[in-house]
Design an enzyme around this catalytic site. Structure first.
Site, PDB file in Angstrom:
ATOM      1  N   SER A 110       0.840  -1.198   0.000  1.00  0.00           N
ATOM      2  CA  SER A 110       0.000   0.000   0.000  1.00  0.00           C
ATOM      3  C   SER A 110       0.868   1.239   0.000  1.00  0.00           C
ATOM      4  CB  SER A 110      -0.865  -0.015   1.266  1.00  0.00           C
ATOM      5  OG  SER A 110      -1.461   1.243   1.469  1.00  0.00           O
TER       6      SER A 110
ATOM      7  N   LYS B   8       2.315  -3.704   6.612  1.00  0.00           N
ATOM      8  CA  LYS B   8       2.761  -3.733   5.202  1.00  0.00           C
ATOM      9  C   LYS B   8       4.267  -3.452   5.117  1.00  0.00           C
ATOM     10  CE  LYS B   8      -1.355  -4.430   3.362  1.00  0.00           C
ATOM     11  NZ  LYS B   8      -1.719  -5.789   2.894  1.00  0.00           N
TER      12      LYS B   8
ATOM     13  N   TYR C  96      -1.817  -0.890  10.855  1.00  0.00           N
ATOM     14  CA  TYR C  96      -2.116  -1.554   9.578  1.00  0.00           C
ATOM     15  C   TYR C  96      -0.976  -1.321   8.595  1.00  0.00           C
ATOM     16  CZ  TYR C  96      -3.693  -1.714   4.756  1.00  0.00           C
ATOM     17  OH  TYR C  96      -3.747  -1.936   3.406  1.00  0.00           O
TER      18      TYR C  96
HETATM   19  P1  NAD Z   1     -11.104  -7.026   1.309  1.00  0.00           P
HETATM   20  O1  NAD Z   1     -11.308  -7.034   2.785  1.00  0.00           O
HETATM   21  O2  NAD Z   1     -12.258  -6.727   0.437  1.00  0.00           O
HETATM   22  O3  NAD Z   1     -10.505  -8.429   0.850  1.00  0.00           O
HETATM   23  C1  NAD Z   1      -9.706  -9.231   1.685  1.00  0.00           C
HETATM   24  C2  NAD Z   1     -10.199 -10.647   1.557  1.00  0.00           C
HETATM   25  O4  NAD Z   1      -9.386 -11.492   2.391  1.00  0.00           O
HETATM   26  C3  NAD Z   1     -11.642 -10.832   2.035  1.00  0.00           C
HETATM   27  O5  NAD Z   1     -12.336 -11.624   1.092  1.00  0.00           O
HETATM   28  C4  NAD Z   1     -11.501 -11.571   3.366  1.00  0.00           C
HETATM   29  O6  NAD Z   1     -12.619 -12.388   3.644  1.00  0.00           O
HETATM   30  C5  NAD Z   1     -10.224 -12.356   3.129  1.00  0.00           C
HETATM   31  N1  NAD Z   1      -9.509 -12.713   4.347  1.00  0.00           N
HETATM   32  C6  NAD Z   1      -9.137 -11.884   5.365  1.00  0.00           C
HETATM   33  N2  NAD Z   1      -8.429 -12.572   6.287  1.00  0.00           N
HETATM   34  C7  NAD Z   1      -8.336 -13.853   5.832  1.00  0.00           C
HETATM   35  C8  NAD Z   1      -7.720 -15.037   6.332  1.00  0.00           C
HETATM   36  N3  NAD Z   1      -7.051 -15.036   7.491  1.00  0.00           N
HETATM   37  N4  NAD Z   1      -7.836 -16.175   5.610  1.00  0.00           N
HETATM   38  C9  NAD Z   1      -8.499 -16.171   4.427  1.00  0.00           C
HETATM   39  N5  NAD Z   1      -9.094 -15.081   3.907  1.00  0.00           N
HETATM   40  C10 NAD Z   1      -9.014 -13.942   4.605  1.00  0.00           C
HETATM   41  O7  NAD Z   1      -9.886  -6.035   1.007  1.00  0.00           O
HETATM   42  P2  NAD Z   1      -9.374  -5.420  -0.357  1.00  0.00           P
HETATM   43  O8  NAD Z   1      -9.750  -4.004  -0.381  1.00  0.00           O
HETATM   44  O9  NAD Z   1      -9.743  -6.290  -1.491  1.00  0.00           O
HETATM   45  O10 NAD Z   1      -7.803  -5.474  -0.097  1.00  0.00           O
HETATM   46  C11 NAD Z   1      -7.020  -6.575  -0.497  1.00  0.00           C
HETATM   47  C12 NAD Z   1      -5.585  -6.350  -0.052  1.00  0.00           C
HETATM   48  O11 NAD Z   1      -5.113  -5.122  -0.596  1.00  0.00           O
HETATM   49  C13 NAD Z   1      -5.400  -6.247   1.456  1.00  0.00           C
HETATM   50  O12 NAD Z   1      -4.185  -6.898   1.806  1.00  0.00           O
HETATM   51  C14 NAD Z   1      -5.286  -4.760   1.693  1.00  0.00           C
HETATM   52  O13 NAD Z   1      -4.529  -4.465   2.840  1.00  0.00           O
HETATM   53  C15 NAD Z   1      -4.577  -4.306   0.426  1.00  0.00           C
HETATM   54  N6  NAD Z   1      -4.825  -2.893   0.101  1.00  0.00           N
HETATM   55  C16 NAD Z   1      -6.119  -2.462  -0.040  1.00  0.00           C
HETATM   56  C17 NAD Z   1      -6.357  -1.119  -0.329  1.00  0.00           C
HETATM   57  C18 NAD Z   1      -7.766  -0.606  -0.478  1.00  0.00           C
HETATM   58  O14 NAD Z   1      -7.954   0.596  -0.470  1.00  0.00           O
HETATM   59  N7  NAD Z   1      -8.777  -1.441  -0.657  1.00  0.00           N
HETATM   60  C19 NAD Z   1      -5.293  -0.228  -0.469  1.00  0.00           C
HETATM   61  C20 NAD Z   1      -3.985  -0.716  -0.325  1.00  0.00           C
HETATM   62  C21 NAD Z   1      -3.774  -2.060  -0.036  1.00  0.00           C
HETATM   63  C1  UD1 Z   2      -6.868   5.492   3.819  1.00  0.00           C
HETATM   64  C2  UD1 Z   2      -5.857   5.056   4.835  1.00  0.00           C
HETATM   65  C3  UD1 Z   2      -4.695   4.387   4.123  1.00  0.00           C
HETATM   66  C4  UD1 Z   2      -5.204   3.222   3.281  1.00  0.00           C
HETATM   67  C5  UD1 Z   2      -6.271   3.724   2.310  1.00  0.00           C
HETATM   68  C6  UD1 Z   2      -6.893   2.581   1.569  1.00  0.00           C
HETATM   69  C7  UD1 Z   2      -6.132   6.628   6.688  1.00  0.00           C
HETATM   70  C8  UD1 Z   2      -5.502   7.743   7.464  1.00  0.00           C
HETATM   71  N1  UD1 Z   2      -5.428   6.181   5.616  1.00  0.00           N
HETATM   72  O1  UD1 Z   2      -6.219   6.365   2.944  1.00  0.00           O
HETATM   73  O2  UD1 Z   2      -3.750   3.916   5.056  1.00  0.00           O
HETATM   74  O3  UD1 Z   2      -4.145   2.625   2.546  1.00  0.00           O
HETATM   75  O4  UD1 Z   2      -7.300   4.384   3.053  1.00  0.00           O
HETATM   76  O5  UD1 Z   2      -7.589   3.056   0.472  1.00  0.00           O
HETATM   77  O6  UD1 Z   2      -7.190   6.147   7.023  1.00  0.00           O
HETATM   78  N2  UD1 Z   2     -12.317  11.837   3.308  1.00  0.00           N
HETATM   79  C9  UD1 Z   2     -13.346  12.712   3.587  1.00  0.00           C
HETATM   80  N3  UD1 Z   2     -14.506  12.201   4.117  1.00  0.00           N
HETATM   81  C10 UD1 Z   2     -14.676  10.866   4.354  1.00  0.00           C
HETATM   82  C11 UD1 Z   2     -13.616   9.980   4.054  1.00  0.00           C
HETATM   83  C12 UD1 Z   2     -12.443  10.509   3.539  1.00  0.00           C
HETATM   84  O7  UD1 Z   2     -13.229  13.915   3.384  1.00  0.00           O
HETATM   85  O8  UD1 Z   2     -15.755  10.464   4.844  1.00  0.00           O
HETATM   86  C13 UD1 Z   2     -11.091  12.386   2.679  1.00  0.00           C
HETATM   87  C14 UD1 Z   2      -9.808  12.103   3.431  1.00  0.00           C
HETATM   88  O9  UD1 Z   2      -9.517  13.130   4.342  1.00  0.00           O
HETATM   89  C15 UD1 Z   2      -8.797  12.032   2.268  1.00  0.00           C
HETATM   90  C16 UD1 Z   2      -9.611  11.467   1.097  1.00  0.00           C
HETATM   91  O10 UD1 Z   2     -10.970  11.722   1.431  1.00  0.00           O
HETATM   92  O11 UD1 Z   2      -8.368  13.311   1.914  1.00  0.00           O
HETATM   93  C17 UD1 Z   2      -9.427   9.973   0.884  1.00  0.00           C
HETATM   94  O12 UD1 Z   2      -9.676   9.304   2.119  1.00  0.00           O
HETATM   95  P1  UD1 Z   2      -9.725   7.694   2.192  1.00  0.00           P
HETATM   96  O13 UD1 Z   2     -10.624   7.189   1.140  1.00  0.00           O
HETATM   97  O14 UD1 Z   2     -10.030   7.315   3.602  1.00  0.00           O
HETATM   98  O15 UD1 Z   2      -8.261   7.238   1.785  1.00  0.00           O
HETATM   99  P2  UD1 Z   2      -6.831   7.672   2.397  1.00  0.00           P
HETATM  100  O16 UD1 Z   2      -6.960   8.638   3.490  1.00  0.00           O
HETATM  101  O17 UD1 Z   2      -5.971   8.052   1.251  1.00  0.00           O
END
Ligand code: NAD
Ligand code: UD1
Length: 340
Positions: free
Chosen positions: A124, A153, A149
């Site tokens: 991330s 990573k 969290y």
């Molecule tokens: P998500 O929660 O939708 O998907 C994660 C999946 O993993 C789910 O289906 C959950 O049921 C499964 N899971 C969790 N723990 C488990 C375990 N112990 N055994 C088996 N399955 C398990 O999340 P996502 O948004 O799809 O994110 C996927 C990955 O990407 C994560 O590692 C997250 O940290 C990373 N990531 C997500 C974002 C984001 O904004 N969505 C941003 C940066 C990184």
């Molecule tokens: C957040 C996490 C980041 C994670 C990412 C996943 C925090 C501090 N950071 O990032 O670690 O990897 O999500 O996608 O939580 N905002 C509003 N109103 C809301 C929600 C968000 O104004 O209800 C604003 C926030 O201040 C920010 C932007 O929208 O400027 C995006 O926010 P968000 O979607 O939560 O993502 P990140 O903060 O980038």
């Protein structure tokens, strides 16, 4: 290729499974559905006409995982499974460290035992912390996050780097996602957060559909063009395609390397709300609130490395992200729960 996908039923996982099935790969999903529904994979099958093989288990369950590797014999693994809520990780750090590290150690042990050493890892942009200016470059210096969290990573990137350096048979891609939003263009799969969304895009989508009353804008006094926070939002299908590009790259590259997956463009909170208003044709009420603790003014990717080395670039813009998110949200106002 036979690709084992942990967390394949989740938001990013389901879109990646779809992309893999569409290009002809065989996909094995391991998921305990802790934060997802099996319905997402049913929908993927409906779209692609192909099924992933699904194993319901906890990746931390070493015996069960071992049996899956023995039976399925994958060529490569994409590891999405893990906990991802920043605020929850501040409240429950031990749970986050033990879950995210424990599941990955269990996975690495199974991979090693079964001679599967090609891994794409979900990292991330949070690993860049708050100590360097945007745009973030992969070689920009020391990593460190502002919350547990994000620290999981950072730690796992270090673990995977050590593993690959100790044994040259490993091929590991560390993919640093920026802000994934949007949904598959069919509107059949998308992001389905449990409870009130923490992230901006699903929150805005739920206001647009009438499930929530108004968007709280966390601060309008940042040093940005309109005063609200700027982020690098990336369409989840572009992100899924980035995983395929990484898998292809690992076919003929050993070792470990990090790549940013973003668009390189910044969008403000107000711009994102406007994009959803345009996509939905509905006004989206909003109100300015104080800044959220730990938030950055600006974060976006330098995308040069992924373009040059993976041959991958995000191609979908904010309007398309909002349009596809809206198609999913309006067709599934309560996510997968209301699936018929
Ligand atoms: P998500 O929660 O939708 O998907 C994660 C999946 O993993 C789910 O289906 C959950 O049921 C499964 N899971 C969790 N723990 C488990 C375990 N112990 N055994 C088996 N399955 C398990 O999340 P996502 O948004 O799809 O994110 C996927 C990955 O990407 C994560 O590692 C997250 O940290 C990373 N990531 C997500 C974002 C984001 O904004 N969505 C941003 C940066 C990184
Ligand atoms: C957040 C996490 C980041 C994670 C990412 C996943 C925090 C501090 N950071 O990032 O670690 O990897 O999500 O996608 O939580 N905002 C509003 N109103 C809301 C929600 C968000 O104004 O209800 C604003 C926030 O201040 C920010 C932007 O929208 O400027 C995006 O926010 P968000 O979607 O939560 O993502 P990140 O903060 O980038």
């Amino acid at each position: 290729m036979r690709v084992l996908v942990t967390g394949g039923a989740g938001y990013i996982g389901s879109h990646t499974v779809l992309t893999l099935l569409e290009r002809g790969d065989d996909v094995i999903v391991v998921d305990n559905f802790a934060n997802s529904s099996p319905e997402s994979l049913e929908r993927v099958a409906r779209i692609t006409g192909r099924h992933a093989t699904v194993h319901r288990l906890d990746v931390a369950d070493r015996e069960a995982l071992d049996a899956v590797f023995a039976a399925e014999r994958p060529d490569a693994v994409i590891h999405f499974a893990g906990l991802k809520a920043v605020g929850e990780s501040v409240a429950q750090p031990l749970r986050y460290y033990s879950e995210n590290l424990g599941t990955t150690f269990s996975l690495l042990a199974a991979m090693d035992r079964h001679d599967v050493r090609t891994l794409v890892f979900s990292s991330s942009a949070t690993v860049y912390g708050d100590h360097q200016p945007a745009p973030y470059r992969e070689d920009g210096g020391l990593l460190g996050s502002t919350n547990p969290y994000g620290e999981t990573k950072v730690m796992l990137e270090r673990v995977l780097t050590d593993v690959a350096q100790a044994d040259p048979r490993w091929r590991i891609a560390l993919l640093r996602y920026f802000n994934p939003i949007g949904a598959h263009e069919s509107g059949l799969i998308g992001e389905d957060p449990r409870g009130i969304p923490n992230n901006l895009a699903p929150y805005v989508a739920q206001v647009a559909v009438g499930r929530l009353a108004e968007v709280g804008v966390f601060g309008d006094d940042y040093a940005t063009a309109d005063g609200t926070g700027e982020r690098d939002y990336i369409h989840v299908v572009d992100l899924a395609e980035g995983h395929v590009a990484a898998l292809e790259h690992l076919r003929d590259h050993e070792g470990v390397r990090a790549w940013n997956l973003g668009t390189g463009r910044a969008t403000s909170v107000l711009e994102l709300i406007a994009a959803f208003e345009a996509a939905s044709g509905r006004p989206i009420p909003s109100r300015v609130l104080p800044r959220r603790d730990g938030d950055l003014a600006q974060a976006w990717a330098d995308t040069t490395r992924a373009a040059e080395e993976l041959g991958w670039r995000a191609s979908r813009g904010i309007a398309e992200m909002a349009r596809d998110a809206w198609r999913w949200q309006s067709a599934n106002p309560n996510g997968y729960d209301a699936a018929s």
